[in-house]
Design an enzyme around this catalytic site. Structure first.
Site, PDB file in Angstrom:
ATOM      1  CG  LEU A  44      -6.484   7.191  25.266  1.00 40.81           C
ATOM      2  CD1 LEU A  44      -7.575   6.376  24.588  1.00 40.81           C
ATOM      3  CD2 LEU A  44      -6.156   6.602  26.634  1.00 40.81           C
ATOM      4  N   PRO A  45      -2.131   7.045  24.115  1.00 36.51           N
ATOM      5  CG  PRO A  45      -0.787   5.372  25.058  1.00 36.51           C
ATOM      6  CD  PRO A  45      -2.144   6.017  25.163  1.00 36.51           C
ATOM      7  CD  GLU A  46      -0.120   6.004  18.209  1.00 30.03           C
ATOM      8  OE1 GLU A  46      -0.747   6.750  17.422  1.00 30.03           O
ATOM      9  OE2 GLU A  46       1.109   5.971  18.300  1.00 30.03           O
ATOM     10  CB  THR A  47      -6.889   8.769  18.587  1.00 30.48           C
ATOM     11  OG1 THR A  47      -6.975   9.146  19.974  1.00 30.48           O
ATOM     12  CG2 THR A  47      -8.303   8.726  18.015  1.00 30.48           C
TER      13      THR A  47
END
Length: 263
Positions: A44-47
């Site tokens: 995902l774009p960020e974790t």
């Protein structure tokens, strides 16, 4: 070991819009290599990785490729996890991060993030910028984090088809494009960061830490209703206050469960 896992769409009230973030609650941080591997697996774009402390939470953010010093949508998602799942009686939460203490609080069903402002300065337009964007920049500003490019109108921003390989070669890890808003918004933007493993980020809180002071200097206003015009799209309310920017938005839970990992 099983740890709580959440996937949340941030800066939206509609599932599958806004920016998706994973939030994982850990007893302690494993090695950076393990954290990066998990973020790459989530893809995902960020974790966001949260470790509870006595009075706050330690928070770190990873893209599928790198750790980043600041992330808005994954902080928003983390606040929702804390205040809607871990501490349902609370209305505020503090995160200890690489960008200092970040406070988040509820406001009429939404969340307000208190973030550092990112100032920028005008620079000469890089020679390769127009060809990388397939559009003509009006002006370019720079900070240590991003280039910020003003384009002629919102339609150009919305229809932009950039060359991601060319953008990844710039000497800044990210590139913001923006223009005067349409459809009732004060300004629109998009954010490209292929060097960080994110060709286009759907909705970027940290980019608005640079956009808010830029548009404040240009318009004399201090509060903005902004739209990030990615394919998913998302709304961000921005308020500039001295050297801080308040970012306000909503989020919605998509997945809740547990992840099996080795710490």
């Amino acid at each position: 070991m099983q740890v709580p896992f959440f996937q949340i769409d941030a800066f939206t009230t509609t599932r599958f819009k806004g920016n998706p973030a994973a939030v994982m609650v850990l007893p302690s941080f494993p090695s950076d290599e393990v954290l990066q591997t998990i973020a790459a697996e989530n893809n995902l774009p960020e974790t966001a990785f949260l470790v509870p402390r006595e009075k706050d939470y330690h928070l770190r953010w990873f893209t599928p490729a790198v750790e980043v010093p600041l992330c808005g949508h994954a902080t928003l998602a983390s606040a929702a996890v804390v205040l809607e799942r871990l501490d349902v009686k609370g209305d505020t939460v503090s995160f200890s991060t690489a960008s200092g203490i970040l406070n988040v609080w509820r406001n009429d069903g939404r969340y307000v993030l208190d973030f550092p402002s990112r100032q920028s300065e005008k620079v000469m337009i890089p020679a390769a910028m127009a060809s990388a964007l397939n559009a003509t920049p009006v002006e370019v500003y720079s900070s240590q984090y991003n280039y910020l490019v003003l384009l002629d109108n919102a339609k150009t921003v919305r229809e932009l088809r950039p060359d991601f390989a060319a953008i990844s070669g710039f000497d800044r890890p990210g590139l913001i494009v923006t223009a005067q808003g349409d459809e009732g918004f004060d300004f629109v933007s998009r954010y490209f960061a292929p060097a960080k493993g994110i060709p286009e980020d759907p909705v970027t809180g940290a980019a608005h830490c640079m956009l808010a002071p830029y548009w404040a200097a240009k318009t004399g206003k201090s509060a903005f209703r902004a739209y990030q015009a990615s394919q998913r799209g998302g709304e961000v309310t921005c308020r500039l206050s001295g050297d801080r920017v308040e970012l306000e938005g909503s989020c919605i839970f998509f997945i809740e469960g547990h992840a099996e990992i080795e710490l």
